[in-house]
Design a protein around this motif. Sequence first.
Motif, mmCIF file in Angstrom:
data_model
loop_
_atom_site.group_PDB
_atom_site.id
_atom_site.type_symbol
_atom_site.label_atom_id
_atom_site.label_comp_id
_atom_site.label_asym_id
_atom_site.label_seq_id
_atom_site.Cartn_x
_atom_site.Cartn_y
_atom_site.Cartn_z
ATOM 1 N N ALA A 12 -0.256 1.958 8.465
ATOM 2 C CA ALA A 12 -0.931 0.928 9.260
ATOM 3 C C ALA A 12 0.069 -0.067 9.844
ATOM 4 C CB ALA A 12 -1.962 0.202 8.403
ATOM 5 N N PHE A 13 1.128 -0.379 9.045
ATOM 6 C CA PHE A 13 2.152 -1.321 9.504
ATOM 7 C C PHE A 13 3.380 -0.613 10.088
ATOM 8 C CE2 PHE A 13 -0.309 -3.919 6.560
ATOM 9 C CZ PHE A 13 -0.416 -5.112 7.262
ATOM 10 N N ARG A 14 3.265 0.725 10.236
ATOM 11 C CA ARG A 14 4.327 1.539 10.837
ATOM 12 C C ARG A 14 5.639 1.485 10.049
ATOM 13 N NH1 ARG A 14 2.355 3.029 15.841
ATOM 14 N NH2 ARG A 14 0.706 1.709 16.673
ATOM 15 N N PHE A 15 5.528 1.387 8.710
ATOM 16 C CA PHE A 15 6.722 1.410 7.860
ATOM 17 C C PHE A 15 7.015 2.859 7.460
ATOM 18 C CE2 PHE A 15 5.412 -3.070 6.289
ATOM 19 C CZ PHE A 15 5.982 -3.641 7.420
ATOM 20 N N TYR A 16 7.325 3.685 8.434
ATOM 21 C CA TYR A 16 7.474 5.114 8.178
ATOM 22 C C TYR A 16 8.690 5.431 7.309
ATOM 23 C CZ TYR A 16 4.178 5.222 12.069
ATOM 24 O OH TYR A 16 3.096 5.014 12.878
ATOM 25 N N LEU A 53 10.192 3.437 5.096
ATOM 26 C CA LEU A 53 9.915 2.999 3.726
ATOM 27 C C LEU A 53 8.992 3.982 3.015
ATOM 28 C CD1 LEU A 53 9.419 -0.874 4.046
ATOM 29 C CD2 LEU A 53 11.283 0.340 2.916
ATOM 30 N N LEU A 54 8.011 4.509 3.741
ATOM 31 C CA LEU A 54 7.090 5.485 3.160
ATOM 32 C C LEU A 54 7.842 6.741 2.750
ATOM 33 C CD1 LEU A 54 4.279 6.526 2.462
ATOM 34 C CD2 LEU A 54 4.011 7.224 4.847
ATOM 35 N N PHE A 55 8.755 7.197 3.596
ATOM 36 C CA PHE A 55 9.540 8.395 3.279
ATOM 37 C C PHE A 55 10.407 8.159 2.043
ATOM 38 C CE2 PHE A 55 13.536 10.789 3.755
ATOM 39 C CZ PHE A 55 13.027 12.081 3.722
ATOM 40 N N ILE A 56 11.066 6.985 1.987
ATOM 41 C CA ILE A 56 11.919 6.662 0.835
ATOM 42 C C ILE A 56 11.084 6.600 -0.442
ATOM 43 C CG2 ILE A 56 13.365 4.862 -0.196
ATOM 44 C CD1 ILE A 56 14.281 4.166 2.673
ATOM 45 N N LEU A 57 9.919 5.949 -0.360
ATOM 46 C CA LEU A 57 9.039 5.838 -1.527
ATOM 47 C C LEU A 57 8.601 7.216 -2.010
ATOM 48 C CD1 LEU A 57 7.309 4.131 -3.470
ATOM 49 C CD2 LEU A 57 5.513 4.130 -1.727
ATOM 50 N N PHE A 58 8.237 8.091 -1.078
ATOM 51 C CA PHE A 58 7.791 9.428 -1.458
ATOM 52 C C PHE A 58 8.919 10.212 -2.123
ATOM 53 C CE2 PHE A 58 7.457 13.966 -0.407
ATOM 54 C CZ PHE A 58 6.275 14.264 -1.079
ATOM 55 N N VAL A 59 10.123 10.146 -1.544
ATOM 56 C CA VAL A 59 11.265 10.886 -2.104
ATOM 57 C C VAL A 59 11.586 10.393 -3.508
ATOM 58 C CG1 VAL A 59 13.741 11.318 -1.872
ATOM 59 C CG2 VAL A 59 12.256 11.492 0.133
ATOM 60 N N PHE A 60 11.636 9.066 -3.692
ATOM 61 C CA PHE A 60 11.940 8.512 -5.010
ATOM 62 C C PHE A 60 10.854 8.884 -6.024
ATOM 63 C CE2 PHE A 60 15.214 5.903 -3.081
ATOM 64 C CZ PHE A 60 16.117 5.720 -4.122
ATOM 65 N N THR A 61 9.600 8.820 -5.603
ATOM 66 C CA THR A 61 8.502 9.178 -6.507
ATOM 67 C C THR A 61 8.585 10.644 -6.894
ATOM 68 O OG1 THR A 61 7.094 7.529 -5.433
ATOM 69 C CG2 THR A 61 6.006 9.149 -6.822
ATOM 70 N N LEU A 62 8.859 11.505 -5.916
ATOM 71 C CA LEU A 62 8.963 12.939 -6.185
ATOM 72 C C LEU A 62 10.106 13.226 -7.155
ATOM 73 C CD1 LEU A 62 8.054 15.816 -5.633
ATOM 74 C CD2 LEU A 62 9.552 15.850 -3.635
ATOM 75 N N PHE A 63 11.258 12.594 -6.924
ATOM 76 C CA PHE A 63 12.386 12.789 -7.837
ATOM 77 C C PHE A 63 12.040 12.288 -9.236
ATOM 78 C CE2 PHE A 63 15.276 13.510 -4.212
ATOM 79 C CZ PHE A 63 16.041 14.543 -4.747
#
Length: 426
Positions: free
Chosen positions: A148-152, A154-164
């Motif tokens: 919604a805030f176009r923080f794409y 940050l979203l990618f970094i969050l997903f990668v860190f969560t997955l790891f």
Amino acid sequence: RRAKLFDDVNNAYIPAFSLDILSSFDKNSTKRSQKMDILGYKFKTDENYQVLIDTSVHVNSVSALDVMNFDVPREKIEGKIAIIGALSAGMEKDFKIVGDKEISNTQFQAMVVENIMSQTLKYQDNKYKAYFIYLSMLLTVLAIIFIAFRFYILLFILFVFTLFGVLILSYMRLKTGIYISAGYFLVPFSITAFALSLLFTIISKIDKQKFDKEIYKAQSSSLESMSLLVGVYDNETGGHIIRTKKYAQKIASFLYEHYYYRNKITPAFIELIYHTAPMHDIGKLGISESILKKPAKFTVDEFEVMKEHTIIAKDIIDKIIASQGINPFLKMSRNIAYGHHEKWNGSGYPQGLSRYEIPLEAQIMGVADMYDALISKRCYKKEFSFEDTEALILQESGVAFDPTVIKAFYHLKDEFKQIALQYKDV
């Protein structure tokens, strides 16, 4: 693969065959519990008394007859647990393991024994399943906020860190005998992410359609204003614009309803030709007023100048396309303005196109424009009667106009007359 250590038979828990085998060495092996201790090997089961076994362990199979005939080397079976009676009742069931390979129940139970003896059993703790599902839901909520805030990034970094983090936790737990499938995190997240992306795609498409409609409306208003200006400049009236677009719409609707040109004419085409028909003569803005308002027949040179209005119109619309991009409205406007004087037999202008080389919307507009030009009074001519106009147009079937379009005109000529009378110049 999952292996059940206790079976529920008539509300009584019976130890699996593999545990019965080990009971001769350790009586604790048949005691039902989620915390097992067999031959000093402590391990856990899930609430259904299931464990995960490694089906890649090697289990030897030898013939009982060969053993009794002393045909099997002693070292191959000495110190081993031997399961004899592969065809006993209940042991004929087959199990599927990795790669869809099928093994007998005897082999499967032998694998369970081997896993216990080598202490390689694992179990699934369902609480981690719930944790991972909750984690995927939390990440989904954050994804919605970030998108919604176009923080794409940050979203990618969050997903990668969560997955790891999930993978590292799964690996560490595996070392302690607990198997946690990362799929419990990835599958719910992937499904939700797909649903969200689909939702956002639909919303974006709806927004784009709304935006495109506004653009079309603005472009239509601008070009229609130009066409009205042409009417003033060329002694034509607003009635000409209204009549011709209604004629064009009638022809397109007739062709659609009678299944002609179904690969081209759609409800959208019919709507579009109604709004783009007024653009057919906007190129006249670039023609000298002395030629446009000449109260007599054009000379050869004057007619050559007059023919340039189709090219001028195309140039005007091309400049709009260059600055705003192509869309169906501008494309059809250009086709109509540039091609409505082309003729079926190739004798028209400006390109000398023939037959199906001429855009269908231009062919339709050509008939509408000629009909209105003939029935209307101009400074250089008197109006024709409806009967004479109809006869002249019908004669042009296969000459100036597409026979199919003329067929539509023939069936619509009474409706054309009604439109002409309703919107007659005052």
